[in-house]
Design a protein around this motif. Structure first.
Motif, PDB file in Angstrom:
ATOM      1  N   GLY A 249       0.790  -1.230   0.000  1.00 14.47           N
ATOM      2  CA  GLY A 249       0.000   0.000   0.000  1.00 14.47           C
ATOM      3  C   GLY A 249       0.816   1.269   0.000  1.00 14.47           C
ATOM      4  N   ALA A 250       1.635   1.484  -1.036  1.00 16.43           N
ATOM      5  CA  ALA A 250       2.420   2.713  -1.163  1.00 16.43           C
ATOM      6  C   ALA A 250       1.540   3.798  -1.773  1.00 16.43           C
ATOM      7  CB  ALA A 250       3.666   2.478  -2.008  1.00 16.43           C
ATOM      8  N   THR A 251       0.735   4.454  -0.960  1.00 15.27           N
ATOM      9  CA  THR A 251      -0.193   5.479  -1.423  1.00 15.27           C
ATOM     10  C   THR A 251       0.555   6.774  -1.726  1.00 15.27           C
ATOM     11  OG1 THR A 251      -0.617   6.256   0.830  1.00 15.27           O
ATOM     12  CG2 THR A 251      -2.004   4.460  -0.006  1.00 15.27           C
ATOM     13  N   PRO A 252      -0.061   7.693  -2.485  1.00 13.22           N
ATOM     14  CA  PRO A 252       0.591   8.994  -2.730  1.00 13.22           C
ATOM     15  C   PRO A 252       0.933   9.748  -1.451  1.00 13.22           C
ATOM     16  CG  PRO A 252      -1.227   8.667  -4.263  1.00 13.22           C
ATOM     17  CD  PRO A 252      -1.283   7.529  -3.292  1.00 13.22           C
ATOM     18  N   LEU A 253       0.071   9.619  -0.412  1.00 13.49           N
ATOM     19  CA  LEU A 253       0.368  10.277   0.852  1.00 13.49           C
ATOM     20  C   LEU A 253       1.639   9.726   1.481  1.00 13.49           C
ATOM     21  CD1 LEU A 253      -0.315  12.178   3.175  1.00 13.49           C
ATOM     22  CD2 LEU A 253      -1.775  10.369   4.123  1.00 13.49           C
ATOM     23  N   LEU A 254       1.794   8.409   1.477  1.00  8.77           N
ATOM     24  CA  LEU A 254       2.998   7.806   2.039  1.00  8.77           C
ATOM     25  C   LEU A 254       4.233   8.199   1.238  1.00  8.77           C
ATOM     26  CD1 LEU A 254       1.772   4.205   2.974  1.00  8.77           C
ATOM     27  CD2 LEU A 254       2.323   6.086   4.526  1.00  8.77           C
ATOM     28  N   ARG A 255       4.094   8.269  -0.089  1.00 10.57           N
ATOM     29  CA  ARG A 255       5.226   8.684  -0.909  1.00 10.57           C
ATOM     30  C   ARG A 255       5.644  10.116  -0.581  1.00 10.57           C
ATOM     31  NH1 ARG A 255       6.762   5.996  -5.432  1.00 10.57           N
ATOM     32  NH2 ARG A 255       5.710   4.031  -5.852  1.00 10.57           N
ATOM     33  N   LEU A 256       4.658  10.984  -0.398  1.00 10.32           N
ATOM     34  CA  LEU A 256       4.970  12.373  -0.063  1.00 10.32           C
ATOM     35  C   LEU A 256       5.628  12.477   1.306  1.00 10.32           C
ATOM     36  CD1 LEU A 256       4.801  15.389  -0.686  1.00 10.32           C
ATOM     37  CD2 LEU A 256       2.474  15.374   0.263  1.00 10.32           C
ATOM     38  N   LEU A 257       5.112  11.722   2.296  1.00  9.09           N
ATOM     39  CA  LEU A 257       5.705  11.753   3.635  1.00  9.09           C
ATOM     40  C   LEU A 257       7.132  11.218   3.616  1.00  9.09           C
ATOM     41  CD1 LEU A 257       2.712  10.574   5.862  1.00  9.09           C
ATOM     42  CD2 LEU A 257       3.663  12.875   5.676  1.00  9.09           C
ATOM     43  N   PHE A 258       7.373  10.165   2.845  1.00 13.45           N
ATOM     44  CA  PHE A 258       8.718   9.610   2.743  1.00 13.45           C
ATOM     45  C   PHE A 258       9.665  10.630   2.109  1.00 13.45           C
ATOM     46  CE2 PHE A 258      10.892   5.232   1.909  1.00 13.45           C
ATOM     47  CZ  PHE A 258      11.960   5.639   2.691  1.00 13.45           C
ATOM     48  N   ALA A 259       9.193  11.313   1.068  1.00  7.37           N
ATOM     49  CA  ALA A 259      10.025  12.332   0.423  1.00  7.37           C
ATOM     50  C   ALA A 259      10.322  13.485   1.381  1.00  7.37           C
ATOM     51  CB  ALA A 259       9.330  12.846  -0.830  1.00  7.37           C
ATOM     52  N   LEU A 260       9.333  13.896   2.166  1.00 12.92           N
ATOM     53  CA  LEU A 260       9.567  14.959   3.145  1.00 12.92           C
ATOM     54  C   LEU A 260      10.560  14.517   4.215  1.00 12.92           C
ATOM     55  CD1 LEU A 260       5.950  16.352   3.641  1.00 12.92           C
ATOM     56  CD2 LEU A 260       7.847  17.435   2.428  1.00 12.92           C
ATOM     57  N   LEU A 261      10.474  13.260   4.626  1.00 13.64           N
ATOM     58  CA  LEU A 261      11.432  12.719   5.596  1.00 13.64           C
ATOM     59  C   LEU A 261      12.849  12.780   5.049  1.00 13.64           C
ATOM     60  CD1 LEU A 261      12.225  11.108   8.157  1.00 13.64           C
ATOM     61  CD2 LEU A 261      11.630   9.023   6.895  1.00 13.64           C
ATOM     62  N   LEU A 262      13.027  12.385   3.801  1.00 15.42           N
ATOM     63  CA  LEU A 262      14.358  12.405   3.194  1.00 15.42           C
ATOM     64  C   LEU A 262      14.850  13.833   2.986  1.00 15.42           C
ATOM     65  CD1 LEU A 262      13.904   9.565   0.542  1.00 15.42           C
ATOM     66  CD2 LEU A 262      15.122   9.443   2.707  1.00 15.42           C
ATOM     67  N   ALA A 263      13.949  14.744   2.609  1.00 15.07           N
ATOM     68  CA  ALA A 263      14.356  16.137   2.417  1.00 15.07           C
ATOM     69  C   ALA A 263      14.789  16.763   3.738  1.00 15.07           C
ATOM     70  CB  ALA A 263      13.195  16.931   1.804  1.00 15.07           C
ATOM     71  N   GLY A 264      14.006  16.532   4.800  1.00 14.02           N
ATOM     72  CA  GLY A 264      14.385  17.072   6.103  1.00 14.02           C
ATOM     73  C   GLY A 264      15.687  16.494   6.613  1.00 14.02           C
ATOM     74  N   THR A 265      15.879  15.187   6.399  1.00 10.02           N
ATOM     75  CA  THR A 265      17.121  14.556   6.831  1.00 10.02           C
ATOM     76  C   THR A 265      18.313  15.101   6.056  1.00 10.02           C
ATOM     77  OG1 THR A 265      15.904  12.542   7.374  1.00 10.02           O
ATOM     78  CG2 THR A 265      18.281  12.345   7.150  1.00 10.02           C
ATOM     79  N   SER A 266      18.128  15.397   4.781  1.00  8.18           N
ATOM     80  CA  SER A 266      19.218  15.958   3.974  1.00  8.18           C
ATOM     81  C   SER A 266      19.672  17.302   4.536  1.00  8.18           C
ATOM     82  CB  SER A 266      18.753  16.122   2.520  1.00  8.18           C
ATOM     83  OG  SER A 266      18.376  14.890   1.959  1.00  8.18           O
ATOM     84  N   VAL A 267      18.707  18.141   4.911  1.00 11.98           N
ATOM     85  CA  VAL A 267      19.052  19.437   5.500  1.00 11.98           C
ATOM     86  C   VAL A 267      19.800  19.245   6.820  1.00 11.98           C
ATOM     87  CG1 VAL A 267      18.111  21.564   6.466  1.00 11.98           C
ATOM     88  CG2 VAL A 267      17.141  20.608   4.375  1.00 11.98           C
TER      89      VAL A 267
ATOM     90  N   LEU B 264      10.224   8.670  -5.559  1.00  3.03           N
ATOM     91  CA  LEU B 264       8.995   8.849  -4.793  1.00  3.03           C
ATOM     92  C   LEU B 264       8.085   9.908  -5.417  1.00  3.03           C
ATOM     93  CD1 LEU B 264      10.543   8.786  -1.220  1.00  3.03           C
ATOM     94  CD2 LEU B 264       8.921   7.115  -2.127  1.00  3.03           C
ATOM     95  N   LEU B 265       8.670  10.988  -5.914  1.00  2.00           N
ATOM     96  CA  LEU B 265       7.868  12.099  -6.425  1.00  2.00           C
ATOM     97  C   LEU B 265       7.595  12.009  -7.916  1.00  2.00           C
ATOM     98  CD1 LEU B 265       9.587  15.034  -4.494  1.00  2.00           C
ATOM     99  CD2 LEU B 265       7.487  13.808  -3.899  1.00  2.00           C
ATOM    100  N   GLY B 266       8.476  11.317  -8.652  1.00  2.42           N
ATOM    101  CA  GLY B 266       8.312  11.266 -10.098  1.00  2.42           C
ATOM    102  C   GLY B 266       7.879   9.925 -10.633  1.00  2.42           C
ATOM    103  N   GLY B 267       7.616   8.959  -9.740  1.00  2.00           N
ATOM    104  CA  GLY B 267       7.213   7.639 -10.202  1.00  2.00           C
ATOM    105  C   GLY B 267       8.399   6.752 -10.459  1.00  2.00           C
TER     106      GLY B 267
ATOM    107  N   GLY C  56      -1.284   1.117   6.642  1.00  2.00           N
ATOM    108  CA  GLY C  56      -1.719   1.161   5.251  1.00  2.00           C
ATOM    109  C   GLY C  56      -1.503  -0.148   4.523  1.00  2.00           C
ATOM    110  N   GLY C  57      -0.360  -0.795   4.782  1.00  2.98           N
ATOM    111  CA  GLY C  57      -0.106  -2.088   4.145  1.00  2.98           C
ATOM    112  C   GLY C  57      -1.075  -3.152   4.605  1.00  2.98           C
ATOM    113  N   ALA C  58      -1.369  -3.174   5.912  1.00  2.00           N
ATOM    114  CA  ALA C  58      -2.322  -4.152   6.433  1.00  2.00           C
ATOM    115  C   ALA C  58      -3.719  -3.913   5.870  1.00  2.00           C
ATOM    116  CB  ALA C  58      -2.352  -4.095   7.963  1.00  2.00           C
TER     117      ALA C  58
ATOM    118  N   GLY D 104       6.846   7.062  13.513  1.00  2.00           N
ATOM    119  CA  GLY D 104       5.435   7.299  13.218  1.00  2.00           C
ATOM    120  C   GLY D 104       5.099   7.009  11.768  1.00  2.00           C
ATOM    121  N   PHE D 105       5.998   7.386  10.854  1.00  2.00           N
ATOM    122  CA  PHE D 105       5.790   7.106   9.435  1.00  2.00           C
ATOM    123  C   PHE D 105       5.762   5.606   9.169  1.00  2.00           C
ATOM    124  CE2 PHE D 105       8.070   6.124   5.431  1.00  2.00           C
ATOM    125  CZ  PHE D 105       7.075   6.489   4.544  1.00  2.00           C
TER     126      PHE D 105
END
Length: 328
Positions: A58-76, A260-263, A314-316, A306-307
């Protein structure tokens, strides 16, 4: 000839080792760390495996966006952590903008998985050589009598477990790779990371003794006290090595963010457009110059847990929906 699905295990390994090498303070005593690692390593391996299964379900668009935000914040946070370390060890040696450019410009070359993979193996070898050289340099000053023999209490084990259960994005990234990359050595990533972490803590305890928790940047201070003094006389080489390691870490994050963001790319080794990320980070970092990076990293770990919990739910749910559809 470029491999269709190059292995990113070396890049993941560089990422988790950097988390140990660039830390500002030690987190636990060696004996407590060994005991906690026996429990925490399997826990982290299971968490990563369950996340990969849930992500496929269940990799929904919301989960993809949250994962991308996690990686962006970690990069900073990674750039800010390297900047703070540079200012403590080499005050005035390099500006924040120059450091950002040193880290981010090579990423423009690392647009393919094959380039990330090959460069990561080189950086991993250099990190191993530098760590071995540092251990040899400080070996005459390691004393077995510095090991703390006081009875450990529950808070000691709790501190070790809390630090070792920090959930880094590297444990979750294999869920994005092709099916063969989600198995095998990736399940050992947590064990290798915690084993290295405990080894470094043991060396620092043998070096500092009871004063270990009080020292800032203990690993780098110990390296400067080594018999060879190689880290004092070759400071710029040391800085370049840290920059190369963080570059690999961020290149891996940026590549995952493009997926995650571009497919999903048609070809796993297709070139990714990492330029926008390299332009965005130097503009964000000056705005967060006064941020407490250590506190932010702890909040990052809580957000990651939390993510992961949300991905499991979502997967369950997706799995149950599939079962109901088949039964109906």
């Amino acid at each position: 000839m470029k491999c269709e699905h190059p292995s990113l295990y070396a890049a993941l390994l560089v990422g988790v080792l950097v988390n140990v090498l660039l830390r500002s303070q030690t987190a636990y005593w060696c004996r407590a760390g060994v005991a906690a690692a026996l429990v925490c390593a399997p826990v982290l391996a299971v968490v990563g495996a369950l996340f990969a299964v849930s992500w496929r379900q269940g990799a929904t668009p919301l989960l993809r966006l949250l994962f991308a935000l996690l990686l962006a914040g970690t990069s900073v946070l990674e750039l800010l952590r390297l900047w703070n370390l540079t200012q403590r060890l080499y005050p005035g040696a390099v500006t924040q903008l120059a450091l950002c450019l040193l880290v981010l410009l090579p990423i423009l070359y690392l647009r393919r998985v094959s380039a990330i993979s090959q460069t990561a193996y080189v950086v991993l070898c250099l990190l191993c050589i530098a760590t071995a050289g540092m251990l040899l340099s400080v070996f005459p000053r390691l004393h077995i009598t510095n090991l703390q023999n006081a009875a450990l209490i529950w808070p000691d084990f709790a501190d070790a477990a809390r630090d070792q259960l920090t959930l880094y994005p590297e444990y979750l990234l294999p869920a994005l790779w092709p099916e063969p990359q989600k198995r095998g050595r990736h399940t050992l990533l947590a064990g290798v990371a915690l084993g290295f972490d405990v080894t470094i803590h043991a060396m620092l305890e043998l070096f500092y003794g009871a004063a270990m928790p009080l020292r800032a940047d203990p690993l780098h201070a110990a390296a400067r006290c080594g018999a060879l003094s190689v880290f004092t006389r070759m400071e710029w080489l040391q800085l370049i090595l840290w920059v190369m390691a963080v570059t690999i870490k961020l290149a891996l994050y940026f590549y995952a963010m493009t997926r995650l963001l571009g497919g999903e790319a048609r070809q796993e080794n297709a070139a990714a457009n990492l330029g926008p990320f390299c332009v965005l980070l130097p503009t964000v970092c000056p705005l967060l110059r006064g941020l407490d990076v250590d506190a932010a990293l702890r909040w990052r770990s809580a957000f990651t847990w939390g993510f992961v919990l949300l991905a499991w739910i979502g997967g369950a749910a997706a799995w149950l929906c599939q079962k109901f559809r088949r039964c109906s």
